[in-house]
Design an enzyme around this catalytic site. Structure first.
Site, PDB file in Angstrom:
ATOM      1  N   ASP A 215      37.194  51.042  39.443  1.00 54.67           N
ATOM      2  CA  ASP A 215      38.346  51.939  39.355  1.00 54.67           C
ATOM      3  C   ASP A 215      37.937  53.366  39.704  1.00 54.67           C
ATOM      4  O   ASP A 215      36.818  53.785  39.405  1.00 54.67           O
ATOM      5  CB  ASP A 215      38.925  51.883  37.928  1.00 54.67           C
ATOM      6  CG  ASP A 215      40.350  52.411  37.868  1.00 54.67           C
ATOM      7  OD1 ASP A 215      40.919  52.743  38.924  1.00 54.67           O
ATOM      8  OD2 ASP A 215      40.882  52.506  36.748  1.00 54.67           O
TER       9      ASP A 215
ATOM     10  N   GLY B 273      40.456  56.187  44.437  1.00 55.01           N
ATOM     11  CA  GLY B 273      41.466  57.141  44.906  1.00 55.01           C
ATOM     12  C   GLY B 273      41.185  58.548  44.407  1.00 55.01           C
ATOM     13  O   GLY B 273      41.201  59.520  45.173  1.00 55.01           O
TER      14      GLY B 273
ATOM     15  N   HIS C 210      38.200  53.963  49.087  1.00 56.47           N
ATOM     16  CA  HIS C 210      38.016  52.508  49.087  1.00 56.47           C
ATOM     17  C   HIS C 210      36.828  52.104  49.961  1.00 56.47           C
ATOM     18  O   HIS C 210      36.084  51.190  49.623  1.00 56.47           O
ATOM     19  CB  HIS C 210      39.279  51.804  49.569  1.00 56.47           C
ATOM     20  CG  HIS C 210      40.443  51.955  48.629  1.00 56.47           C
ATOM     21  ND1 HIS C 210      40.290  51.864  47.263  1.00 56.47           N
ATOM     22  CD2 HIS C 210      41.754  52.200  48.841  1.00 56.47           C
ATOM     23  CE1 HIS C 210      41.470  52.045  46.676  1.00 56.47           C
ATOM     24  NE2 HIS C 210      42.377  52.257  47.621  1.00 56.47           N
TER      25      HIS C 210
ATOM     26  N   GLU D 260      48.966  43.096  40.988  1.00 59.55           N
ATOM     27  CA  GLU D 260      49.833  44.281  40.983  1.00 59.55           C
ATOM     28  C   GLU D 260      49.574  45.214  42.175  1.00 59.55           C
ATOM     29  O   GLU D 260      50.400  46.056  42.515  1.00 59.55           O
ATOM     30  CB  GLU D 260      49.595  45.105  39.706  1.00 59.55           C
ATOM     31  CG  GLU D 260      49.962  44.386  38.431  1.00 59.55           C
ATOM     32  CD  GLU D 260      51.421  43.990  38.428  1.00 59.55           C
ATOM     33  OE1 GLU D 260      52.267  44.884  38.510  1.00 59.55           O
ATOM     34  OE2 GLU D 260      51.691  42.769  38.363  1.00 59.55           O
TER      35      GLU D 260
ATOM     36  N   ARG E  94      51.173  48.923  45.982  1.00 62.28           N
ATOM     37  CA  ARG E  94      50.736  50.214  46.547  1.00 62.28           C
ATOM     38  C   ARG E  94      51.375  50.403  47.919  1.00 62.28           C
ATOM     39  O   ARG E  94      51.966  49.482  48.470  1.00 62.28           O
ATOM     40  CB  ARG E  94      49.223  50.225  46.649  1.00 62.28           C
ATOM     41  CG  ARG E  94      48.621  50.162  45.251  1.00 62.28           C
ATOM     42  CD  ARG E  94      47.166  50.421  45.248  1.00 62.28           C
ATOM     43  NE  ARG E  94      46.714  50.533  43.877  1.00 62.28           N
ATOM     44  CZ  ARG E  94      45.569  51.054  43.509  1.00 62.28           C
ATOM     45  NH1 ARG E  94      44.736  51.530  44.411  1.00 62.28           N
ATOM     46  NH2 ARG E  94      45.228  51.116  42.246  1.00 62.28           N
TER      47      ARG E  94
ATOM     48  N   LEU F 102      21.875  34.822  42.111  1.00 60.19           N
ATOM     49  CA  LEU F 102      22.968  35.622  41.542  1.00 60.19           C
ATOM     50  C   LEU F 102      24.282  34.903  41.838  1.00 60.19           C
ATOM     51  O   LEU F 102      24.475  34.397  42.944  1.00 60.19           O
ATOM     52  CB  LEU F 102      22.956  37.025  42.184  1.00 60.19           C
ATOM     53  CG  LEU F 102      24.130  37.956  41.889  1.00 60.19           C
ATOM     54  CD1 LEU F 102      24.224  38.272  40.402  1.00 60.19           C
ATOM     55  CD2 LEU F 102      23.985  39.279  42.678  1.00 60.19           C
TER      56      LEU F 102
ATOM     57  N   ARG G  55      34.267  49.385  32.730  1.00 56.72           N
ATOM     58  CA  ARG G  55      35.376  49.935  33.507  1.00 56.72           C
ATOM     59  C   ARG G  55      35.042  51.374  33.845  1.00 56.72           C
ATOM     60  O   ARG G  55      34.747  52.180  32.951  1.00 56.72           O
ATOM     61  CB  ARG G  55      36.711  49.858  32.771  1.00 56.72           C
ATOM     62  CG  ARG G  55      37.848  50.377  33.667  1.00 56.72           C
ATOM     63  CD  ARG G  55      39.230  50.031  33.208  1.00 56.72           C
ATOM     64  NE  ARG G  55      40.210  50.422  34.236  1.00 56.72           N
ATOM     65  CZ  ARG G  55      41.417  49.931  34.359  1.00 56.72           C
ATOM     66  NH1 ARG G  55      41.836  49.009  33.529  1.00 56.72           N
ATOM     67  NH2 ARG G  55      42.220  50.350  35.330  1.00 56.72           N
TER      68      ARG G  55
ATOM     69  N   LEU H 299      42.548  46.751  30.054  1.00 52.69           N
ATOM     70  CA  LEU H 299      42.012  45.550  30.710  1.00 52.69           C
ATOM     71  C   LEU H 299      42.751  45.236  31.999  1.00 52.69           C
ATOM     72  O   LEU H 299      42.240  44.513  32.859  1.00 52.69           O
ATOM     73  CB  LEU H 299      42.101  44.344  29.774  1.00 52.69           C
ATOM     74  CG  LEU H 299      41.049  44.295  28.682  1.00 52.69           C
ATOM     75  CD1 LEU H 299      41.206  43.026  27.854  1.00 52.69           C
ATOM     76  CD2 LEU H 299      39.650  44.336  29.289  1.00 52.69           C
TER      77      LEU H 299
ATOM     78  N   GLU I 280      31.345  42.712  25.008  1.00 54.15           N
ATOM     79  CA  GLU I 280      31.197  44.141  24.701  1.00 54.15           C
ATOM     80  C   GLU I 280      31.826  44.952  25.841  1.00 54.15           C
ATOM     81  O   GLU I 280      31.659  44.593  27.013  1.00 54.15           O
ATOM     82  CB  GLU I 280      29.708  44.525  24.626  1.00 54.15           C
ATOM     83  CG  GLU I 280      28.949  43.872  23.496  1.00 54.15           C
ATOM     84  CD  GLU I 280      29.340  44.422  22.125  1.00 54.15           C
ATOM     85  OE1 GLU I 280      29.953  45.505  22.061  1.00 54.15           O
ATOM     86  OE2 GLU I 280      29.022  43.758  21.130  1.00 54.15           O
TER      87      GLU I 280
HETATM   88  C1  FPP Z   1      40.483  51.103  42.243  1.00 51.95           C
HETATM   89  O1  FPP Z   1      40.558  52.424  42.622  1.00 51.95           O
HETATM   90  C2  FPP Z   1      40.146  50.290  43.346  1.00 51.95           C
HETATM   91  C3  FPP Z   1      40.921  49.332  43.951  1.00 51.95           C
HETATM   92  C4  FPP Z   1      42.283  48.959  43.570  1.00 51.95           C
HETATM   93  C5  FPP Z   1      40.406  48.608  45.065  1.00 51.95           C
HETATM   94  C6  FPP Z   1      38.998  48.185  44.893  1.00 51.95           C
HETATM   95  C7  FPP Z   1      38.435  48.012  46.184  1.00 51.95           C
HETATM   96  C8  FPP Z   1      37.177  48.253  46.489  1.00 51.95           C
HETATM   97  C9  FPP Z   1      36.103  48.684  45.580  1.00 51.95           C
HETATM   98  C10 FPP Z   1      36.822  48.153  47.875  1.00 51.95           C
HETATM   99  C11 FPP Z   1      36.433  46.930  48.442  1.00 51.95           C
HETATM  100  C12 FPP Z   1      36.300  45.712  47.699  1.00 51.95           C
HETATM  101  C13 FPP Z   1      36.004  44.610  48.334  1.00 51.95           C
HETATM  102  C14 FPP Z   1      35.897  43.308  47.642  1.00 51.95           C
HETATM  103  C15 FPP Z   1      35.776  44.629  49.771  1.00 51.95           C
HETATM  104  P1  FPP Z   1      41.978  53.105  42.584  1.00 51.95           P
HETATM  105  O2  FPP Z   1      42.552  53.043  43.952  1.00 51.95           O
HETATM  106  O3  FPP Z   1      42.791  52.460  41.520  1.00 51.95           O
HETATM  107  O4  FPP Z   1      41.602  54.557  42.231  1.00 51.95           O
HETATM  108  P2  FPP Z   1      42.489  55.571  41.399  1.00 51.95           P
HETATM  109  O5  FPP Z   1      42.706  54.942  40.066  1.00 51.95           O
HETATM  110  O6  FPP Z   1      41.631  56.775  41.340  1.00 51.95           O
HETATM  111  O7  FPP Z   1      43.744  55.776  42.167  1.00 51.95           O
END
Ligand code: FPP
Length: 235
Positions: A12, A15, A29, A59, A63, A123, A180, A187, A199
């Site tokens: 997370d 963005g 991303h 969800e 976006r 792994l 997280r 979650l 944990e």
């Molecule tokens: C959360 O950040 C991230 C996502 C919803 C996308 C996760 C994607 C990646 C880590 C990239 C690639 C993954 C793979 C498997 C190729 P956010 O956009 O929710 O950030 P924010 O909360 O700051 O807006």
């Protein structure tokens, strides 16, 4: 250091990481994706056996079209590159979630990657794509109901282990540690059944900045927890 067997991560903050740098979310991303590659190497170096990451939730389709399209492009290229990462780390890759929602070429890349990596054992890497825990439970319970209707299973079979065999994570032990990033403490519908005794570790660090040193901090936190199973001091 006592290393957990199974680490789960809610990725997370891509963005906000990008915004803080005056860049578009999709740049975040991209960096998040690059970080996922290096964390696999780190996890393997540390001797963690299972890694599960939440990359795209049921969800996340809500976006903007632009962002969803950018994520799909990223998945396309990542799934191909992941063949090399899997080989390098001798890691088996499994996608959890309902992949039927993705374009056929993405589904094909997923099948190819899973098949290519199926015998690797250093792994075990789970990537949640179009994943939602409630959706996983609904899909699993439908299959169970079908098996009962057709006589393949009986209601007498139902216990916790049996339910586990109908989840996307069948055969994978529950996570010991959930991380997280980015300061959120929810979650968000990730592994609800599987995280019952896990944990939790929350950090303000945004996912693209979550490096090996941060991972070690999370493991140290895990080490300092007094873990108790069973009824005595649970909760
Ligand atoms: C959360 O950040 C991230 C996502 C919803 C996308 C996760 C994607 C990646 C880590 C990239 C690639 C993954 C793979 C498997 C190729 P956010 O956009 O929710 O950030 P924010 O909360 O700051 O807006």
């Amino acid at each position: 250091m006592n290393v957990p067997d199974h680490v789960a991560i809610i990725l997370d903050g891509n963005g906000r990481w990008a915004k803080a740098k005056g860049m578009p979310r999709t740049y975040g991303h991209m960096k998040g994706c690059a970080n996922l590659e290096s964390i696999c190497d780190d996890v393997r170096d540390l001797g963690i056996k299972y890694l599960s990451v939440y990359a795209f939730s049921t969800e996340n389709w809500k976006r903007s079209r632009e962002e969803v399209e950018a994520l799909m492009r990223l998945f396309r290229s990542y799934l191909k590159r992941c063949l090399k990462i899997a080989e390098r780390n001798q890691m088996r890759v499994k996608i959890i979630g309902d992949i039927s929602a993705f374009d056929e070429d993405i589904q094909e890349s997923i099948r190819k990657l899973e098949d290519f990596s199926k015998d690797y054992k250093d792994l075990y890497f789970q990537i949640a794509l179009n994943y939602g825990s409630r959706d996983e439970i609904v899909r699993g319970m439908r299959r169970m109901a079908e098996d009962i209707r057709s006589g393949k299973a009986s209601p007498d079979n139902i216990d916790e282990d049996f339910i586990g065999t109908y989840l996307d994570t069948a055969g994978i032990p529950d996570p010991d540690l959930l991380i997280r990033t980015s300061g959120e403490m929810r979650l968000s519908n990730f592994l609800l059944w599987q995280l019952a005794y896990t944990e939790f570790y929350f950090t303000d660090v945004y996912w693209p900045d979550f490096d090996k040193a941060e991972l070690v901090k999370a493991i140290e936190y895990y080490n300092n927890r007094d873990r108790r199973y069973g009824g005595v001091k649970e909760g």
